[in-house]
Write a protein that holds these residues in place. Structure first.
Motif, mmCIF file in Angstrom:
data_model
loop_
_atom_site.group_PDB
_atom_site.id
_atom_site.type_symbol
_atom_site.label_atom_id
_atom_site.label_comp_id
_atom_site.label_asym_id
_atom_site.label_seq_id
_atom_site.Cartn_x
_atom_site.Cartn_y
_atom_site.Cartn_z
ATOM 1 N N GLN A 415 22.628 -33.233 -9.105
ATOM 2 C CA GLN A 415 22.075 -32.515 -7.960
ATOM 3 C C GLN A 415 20.736 -31.876 -8.351
ATOM 4 O O GLN A 415 20.620 -31.265 -9.406
ATOM 5 N N ARG A 466 20.737 -36.686 -6.857
ATOM 6 C CA ARG A 466 20.348 -36.643 -5.455
ATOM 7 C C ARG A 466 19.713 -35.295 -5.162
ATOM 8 O O ARG A 466 20.001 -34.293 -5.811
ATOM 9 N N TYR A 468 19.105 -32.080 -2.778
ATOM 10 C CA TYR A 468 19.827 -31.313 -1.764
ATOM 11 C C TYR A 468 18.910 -30.218 -1.253
ATOM 12 O O TYR A 468 18.326 -29.450 -2.017
ATOM 13 N N LYS A 471 14.420 -31.676 3.970
ATOM 14 C CA LYS A 471 13.659 -32.877 3.644
ATOM 15 C C LYS A 471 12.205 -32.557 3.309
ATOM 16 O O LYS A 471 11.546 -33.305 2.616
ATOM 17 N N SER A 494 17.632 -39.811 -0.975
ATOM 18 C CA SER A 494 17.818 -38.476 -0.418
ATOM 19 C C SER A 494 16.501 -37.800 -0.061
ATOM 20 O O SER A 494 16.502 -36.775 0.620
ATOM 21 N N HIS A 497 13.735 -40.120 5.070
ATOM 22 C CA HIS A 497 14.591 -40.011 6.249
ATOM 23 C C HIS A 497 14.062 -40.934 7.333
ATOM 24 O O HIS A 497 12.927 -41.428 7.272
#
Length: 785
Positions: A415, A466, A468, A471, A494, A497
């Motif tokens: 993460q 990834r 978090y 965006k 990730s 989008h």
């Protein structure tokens, strides 16, 4: 005849000593006026009796170096005024007298003494051994009588077992295979005066008084914990500048290094209990496994104040720790003392920081005490390391002005998030001291303040990582200039989008406006469109690599792009937005078998174009617009030669073209290449089309390249005959024939007279043998074995 005004004289003899009967007479007549001589260096073979007369006249000699005489007795006693001598170097010389200690006692101002004997010399130390009556030990008791002696060097003395030294500034012991003990006649004086200590290849050395004392200090941990280092240790070797100890497997050294803040050179390797260390206390320190003991017999290691005197490394600029497989941790209390550290590299340390953060680092006192640690850190590089997200997040929290963050091969990270604005400390710091509330080990939290300082982020081979958060957060790195993300498909997915609600819509990646370079690989979506904050861009270089699922790359926003490289995107069929690339100077498209066409109408600034392994590419639309093209490579793209054939008669390659790299000779015969008046370099690679030689038409086309200076044949396995009229190329300076096994010989009419360099690599034996005899003029022939 040597003039009486000459002050410095070096005499080197070789074959003349043995083969010229008049040599000694000539030399004797030459050396008549040496009264004012200050330096005398004798290298080679000569009779020491000859120079006895010189020494009797050299009243002012300050420097004497003797290397390998033919005599077996000394002429040092013949020095008329030995008190003036400052430097005495006896290297590979058979000049040792029976009364050497008594002779040395006369050199009252001697500052430098270097002694070395060849291992195969016929002279033995038995006579000196008898003098001291100490077995096979050599001691210099007379050195104490030399008050000005500052430098003492012994090298290649094969039978010496013990050496005793007085107070010195420089002590050097090299290649002493039987030396077991080095004692100090005045330990306190040597400790305070020593500036340079070098011990190399003394495998039997076990006892050195100076280090014995150091161990006594190292056994007092109270002196090194916290900020109380103890007064006595601060006075230990206070003036040391250079410390080198290499290949001494039995010598126990004090662990705490360096001894002072002024060590300009430190090199430790091949000694027990210590890792290999090389560097200086003010610039760079490299730590790696001991070359003799590997990783110290599997024992776990911890770098702290008991191993390194971190309080003496306050001016250190760079620290590199590489492949220390058993290193488990570095004390944060120790790191806190590296106030000037700018670069930190940790490579191949799988156990380092792989455990949970120590509980004491979570309390308020610890957080306050360490807030100044790593405050100058600019670059952090971690590769193949087991560091947890908790540890790295803690380090980042203290590196408040970090410019570069590079993470490679750290699959434990899962993460990535940016610290929330309202939090003053990361969650893992403010949380209670229970492992369950510390968050997952794989969480890497970037402090909010680093979003304005980071200029480069490189993350590679972290497949489970990834992002978090919002965006737009990644676009919030307001100073970011270089971004590299390789082999991190989850992270890329990730970060992008959909542009709209349609599942098949474009994938938008929002990037910070200052970004100048982007490198990505293993992108696993069909479309990718780069966008920038405020619709402003500084992007000049883009590389998209190894993304087999990518079908469409959209570059409409990349209006300042100068360098574009697309490699190994198996499904890539279209590159859109090429009309925006008016500043593009370099374009490389390699191993993209589904790409059909490229639009180059707007790329008038393009200078370098490389197309390779694009089997479906059948058109380079707007090729005639490339008026500034200088370097062109067309390889393994079978659809392009027919396309160029259709252009023949309507277009010629730009007159500025300087380098052409092709695998199809038919291109040379097309009218497309008629205007190559400036071509200087031609590379012909893997000429699988055609027979074993160039056709007459192809050879004529080659001979039209009157400016050609460099011609290369690379991996041409089918080629048997070089061009017959190769000698007619008037400007050719370099010819390379590489991996062309079937070519047996050079052309019958030879090579151009202008040729300066001929490279033959991995070719037939016959060709190599022929080229070995080419030694004419300025031609240089380079061949591999």
């Amino acid at each position: 005849e040597i003039s009486s005004t000459v002050l410095h004289l070096s005499i080197v003899t070789g074959r003349v000593y043995w083969y010229d009967e008049k040599f000694q007479e000539i030399l004797r007549n030459t050396l008549k006026k040496v009264k004012n001589l200050r330096s005398l260096v004798l290298i080679g073979q000569y009779d020491s009796q000859l120079f006895q007369q010189v020494f009797e006249k050299a009243h002012n000699l300050r420097l004497l170096q003797v290397s390998a005489t033919a005599g077996s007795h000394s002429f040092l006693c013949g020095l008329v005024n030995p008190t003036h001598l400052r430097y005495l170097n006896l290297q590979d010389a058979h000049v040792w007298p029976e009364d050497l200690p008594q002779v040395l006692s006369k050199f009252l101002h001697l500052q430098v003494l270097e002694v070395g004997l060849c291992h195969d010399t016929s002279f033995t130390l038995e006579r000196m051994v008898n003098l001291e009556d100490c077995g096979e030990r050599l001691i210099f008791p007379s050195l104490e009588r030399l008050p000005f002696l500052t430098t003492f060097k012994l090298s290649n003395l094969r039978k010496i077992r013990e050496v005793s030294v007085p107070s010195l500034q420089e002590l050097i012991l090299v290649e002493m295979p039987e030396l077991e003990r080095c004692t100090c006649t005045s330990l306190g004086d040597l400790n305070s005066s020593l500036r340079v200590l070098e011990i190399r290849s003394c495998p039997a050395l076990k006892v050195f008084d100076l280090f014995e004392k150091g161990h006594n200090f190292a056994e007092q941990p109270s002196l090194f914990e916290g900020h109380n280092y103890g007064t006595e240790w601060k006075l230990w070797l206070p003036g040391l500048r250079v410390l080198t100890v290499i290949n001494c497997p039995h010598l126990l050294m004090p662990c705490l290094l360096p001894h002072s803040t002024n060590v300009s050179r430190l090199h430790i390797d091949g000694v027990p209990t210590l890792l290999k260390m090389e560097g200086s206390s003010t610039e760079k320190l490299e730590i790696s496994p001991n070359s003799r003991s590997g990783e110290n017999s599997g024992e776990t290691l911890r770098l702290d104040g008991k191993i390194l005197s971190f309080h003496n490394w306050g001016d250190l600029k760079s620290l590199s720790i590489s492949f220390c497989g058993n290193l488990t941790s570095i004390s944060f209390r120790s790191l806190n003392q590296l106030f000037s550290l700018r670069d930190l590299r940790i490579v191949g340390c799988r156990k380092l920081f792989s455990s949970d953060v120590r509980p004491e680092l979570t309390d308020e006192y610890a957080i306050g005490a360490y807030r100044f640690g790593l405050r100058c850190l600019r670059s952090l590089y971690i590769s193949s390391s087991g560091i947890t997200g908790k540890w790295l997040s803690l380090m980042l929290q203290h590196a408040q002005i970090l410019k570069e963050l590079c993470l490679n091969d750290c699959p434990q990270f899962t993460q990535l998030q940016i610290e929330e604005e309202e939090n003053s400390q990361p969650n893992f710091i403010s949380a209670p001291e229970t492992s369950s509330s510390w968050g997952p080990d794989g969480l890497l939290c970037i402090p909010l303040n680093l979003t304005s300082s980071l200029e480069k982020i490189a993350i590679s081979r972290s497949p489970y990582l990834r992002f978090y958060g919002n965006k737009e957060d990644f676009a919030g790195f307001t100073s970011l200039q270089e971004l590299i993300i390789r082999c991190c498909p989850g992270l890329l997915s990730s970060l992008v989008h959909n542009d709209g609600n349609d599942v098949q819509a474009n994938r938008i990646w929002l990037l910070p406006q200052p970004l100048g370079q982007v490198v990505i690989s293993h992108y696993d979506h069909k479309t990718l469109s780069l966008c920038f904050m405020g619709n402003l861009t500084c992007l000049k270089k883009l590389e998209v690599l190894e993304s087999p699922g990518l079908e469409s790359l959209q570059l409409h926003s990349c209006t300042l792009l100068e360098d574009l490289r697309i490699r190994e995107c198996k499904q890539l069929a279209t590159v859109k937005g090429m009309q925006s690339l008016v500043n593009l100077m370099n374009l490389e498209v390699q191993e993209n078998p589904s790409l059909v066409s490229l639009q180059l109408h707007s790329c008038r600034s393009l200078e370098d174009l490389r197309i390779e392994k694009c089997e479906s590419l059948i058109a380079l639309e707007g090729l005639q617009s490339l008026v500034n093209l200088r370097n062109l490579a067309l390889l393994n793209s079978p659809g392009l030669p027919p396309y160029f054939e259709r252009l023949s008669g309507h277009y010629e390659l730009g007159p500025r073209l300087e380098s052409l790299h092709i695998d199809d000779l038919s291109l040379l015969t097309m009218s497309l290449c008629n205007g190559l008046t400036c071509l200087q370099c031609l590379r012909l690679e893997k000429l699988e089309q055609g027979g074993t030689r160039l056709t007459d038409e192809q050879e004529r086309a080659l001979l039209l390249l009157r400016s050609l200076q460099n011609l290369e044949f690379l991996d041409c396995f089918n080629l048997v005959h070089l061009p017959v009229r190769l000698h007619s190329l008037p400007s050719l300076k370099a010819l390379s024939i590489v991996c062309c096994d079937d070519i047996p010989r050079l052309p019958k009419k030879g090579l151009p007279s202008s040729l300066e360099r001929l490279v033959i690599y991995d070719c037939s034996t016959e060709l190599k043998e022929q080229c070995e005899s080419l030694t004419r003029g300025k031609l240089r022939v380079v061949m591999n074995d």
